[in-house]
Design a protein around this motif. Structure first.
Motif, PDB file in Angstrom:
ATOM      1  N   ILE A 199       0.833  -1.199   0.000  1.00 45.24           N
ATOM      2  CA  ILE A 199       0.000   0.000   0.000  1.00 45.24           C
ATOM      3  C   ILE A 199       0.871   1.254   0.000  1.00 45.24           C
ATOM      4  N   THR A 200       2.036   1.172   0.639  1.00 40.09           N
ATOM      5  CA  THR A 200       2.962   2.311   0.632  1.00 40.09           C
ATOM      6  C   THR A 200       3.395   2.646  -0.790  1.00 40.09           C
ATOM      7  N   LEU A 201       3.780   1.632  -1.540  1.00 47.85           N
ATOM      8  CA  LEU A 201       4.227   1.849  -2.914  1.00 47.85           C
ATOM      9  C   LEU A 201       3.086   2.357  -3.791  1.00 47.85           C
ATOM     10  N   ILE A 202       1.893   1.854  -3.570  1.00 44.51           N
ATOM     11  CA  ILE A 202       0.727   2.315  -4.327  1.00 44.51           C
ATOM     12  C   ILE A 202       0.483   3.801  -4.068  1.00 44.51           C
ATOM     13  N   LEU A 203       0.573   4.215  -2.806  1.00 49.25           N
ATOM     14  CA  LEU A 203       0.373   5.625  -2.464  1.00 49.25           C
ATOM     15  C   LEU A 203       1.452   6.511  -3.095  1.00 49.25           C
ATOM     16  N   ILE A 204       2.686   6.020  -3.118  1.00 43.66           N
ATOM     17  CA  ILE A 204       3.779   6.782  -3.727  1.00 43.66           C
ATOM     18  C   ILE A 204       3.542   6.964  -5.224  1.00 43.66           C
ATOM     19  N   ILE A 205       3.172   5.887  -5.903  1.00 46.88           N
ATOM     20  CA  ILE A 205       2.918   5.956  -7.346  1.00 46.88           C
ATOM     21  C   ILE A 205       1.729   6.863  -7.634  1.00 46.88           C
ATOM     22  N   LEU A 206       0.654   6.703  -6.880  1.00 48.07           N
ATOM     23  CA  LEU A 206      -0.552   7.503  -7.084  1.00 48.07           C
ATOM     24  C   LEU A 206      -0.282   8.989  -6.847  1.00 48.07           C
ATOM     25  N   THR A 207       0.380   9.289  -5.734  1.00 43.73           N
ATOM     26  CA  THR A 207       0.670  10.690  -5.397  1.00 43.73           C
ATOM     27  C   THR A 207       1.612  11.323  -6.409  1.00 43.73           C
ATOM     28  N   SER A 208       2.628  10.593  -6.807  1.00 47.64           N
ATOM     29  CA  SER A 208       3.581  11.118  -7.792  1.00 47.64           C
ATOM     30  C   SER A 208       2.897  11.375  -9.123  1.00 47.64           C
ATOM     31  N   GLY A 209       2.072  10.430  -9.565  1.00 47.59           N
ATOM     32  CA  GLY A 209       1.383  10.581 -10.836  1.00 47.59           C
ATOM     33  C   GLY A 209       0.443  11.781 -10.850  1.00 47.59           C
ATOM     34  N   ILE A 210      -0.347  11.924  -9.780  1.00 52.74           N
ATOM     35  CA  ILE A 210      -1.299  13.039  -9.703  1.00 52.74           C
ATOM     36  C   ILE A 210      -0.557  14.366  -9.611  1.00 52.74           C
ATOM     37  N   SER A 211       0.496  14.425  -8.804  1.00 50.89           N
ATOM     38  CA  SER A 211       1.260  15.662  -8.648  1.00 50.89           C
ATOM     39  C   SER A 211       1.866  16.107  -9.976  1.00 50.89           C
ATOM     40  N   ILE A 212       2.501  15.183 -10.678  1.00 55.51           N
ATOM     41  CA  ILE A 212       3.141  15.511 -11.954  1.00 55.51           C
ATOM     42  C   ILE A 212       2.091  15.940 -12.982  1.00 55.51           C
ATOM     43  N   TYR A 213       0.974  15.243 -13.010  1.00 59.86           N
ATOM     44  CA  TYR A 213      -0.104  15.592 -13.944  1.00 59.86           C
ATOM     45  C   TYR A 213      -0.640  16.994 -13.659  1.00 59.86           C
ATOM     46  N   ALA A 214      -0.816  17.315 -12.365  1.00 61.76           N
ATOM     47  CA  ALA A 214      -1.391  18.606 -11.976  1.00 61.76           C
ATOM     48  C   ALA A 214      -0.487  19.773 -12.321  1.00 61.76           C
ATOM     49  N   TRP A 215       0.830  19.545 -12.417  1.00 59.10           N
ATOM     50  CA  TRP A 215       1.756  20.635 -12.751  1.00 59.10           C
ATOM     51  C   TRP A 215       1.475  21.215 -14.138  1.00 59.10           C
TER      52      TRP A 215
END
Length: 207
Positions: A3-19
């Motif tokens: 679940i830690t890795l899933i949260l990292i991937i999800l957060t990174s993806g959303i953050s990069i997309y939002a930029w």
């Protein structure tokens, strides 16, 4: 996948997309004024999946990677796989929400105030890990190392002081309240965690 890795991937993806998608950033950022006036309560959660820049994202996700696995394993060993994940998410998402409550109260009439980042949630996970392993070394800048419980005290004092001083662009209040939430809730949920914490600290020696 943890679940830690899933949260990292999800957060990174959303953050990069939002930029590169300002409309999403504006809709999801923590904006206390909109929460108060428009009932945008979802921003307590969505803002935790956004970050200001690469450095902000890197340090939060690196911290989550190093500390999340320990917390994940403790919860799963005590509560089983599914319940362990649920409690982990309670600490992470709960820390994300609780960390922003004081900020909301303080800035709910301030149209210009905005905040983002997973710092409150990550702080909750870090302090849950400190509860379970208080004498494990935590290193700052790769060479200043100290037991987790000493780091925790310094972290709380610094965050509280900076929150009162209200200096800079960092939301130190979120760090402080997220950390307290993670430690206290983990203490209440995991049987024997408090006694283990005391026993480890009592047996610790500088030399």
């Amino acid at each position: 996948m943890s679940i830690t890795l899933i949260l990292i991937i999800l957060t990174s993806g959303i953050s990069i997309y939002a930029w590169s998608h300002q409309d999403l950033l504006d809709k999801w950022v923590f904006h206390p004024f909109s929460v108060n006036k428009k009932n945008h309560w979802y921003r307590f959660i969505t803002s935790g999946f956004l970050h200001a820049d690469w450095m902000h994202l890197f340090f939060n996700m690196l911290s989550l990677y190093f500390f999340g696995g320990v917390v994940e394993r403790v919860f799963m060993s005590n509560f089983g796989y599914e319940m362990g994940i649920a409690i982990y998410l309670l600490i992470y998402l709960g820390g994300m929400i609780v960390a922003d409550v004081p900020t909301y109260i303080k800035h709910k009439k301030d149209y210009n105030y905005r905040a983002l980042g997973a710092s409150g949630a990550v702080s909750a996970i870090i302090f849950s890990s400190i509860l379970f392993n208080p004498i494990n070394l935590i290193c700052l800048f790769a060479f200043i190392c100290m037991p987790g419980f000493i780091f925790g005290v310094i972290y709380l004092i610094y965050s509280y002081y900076e929150a009162q001083r209200m200096g800079g662009a960092i939301n130190h209040s979120a760090h402080f309240y997220g950390a307290v939430f993670g430690f206290v809730v983990s203490f209440l949920l995991v049987q024997g965690a408090g006694q283990n914490f005391i026993d480890q600290i009592s047996g610790w020696r500088i030399f």
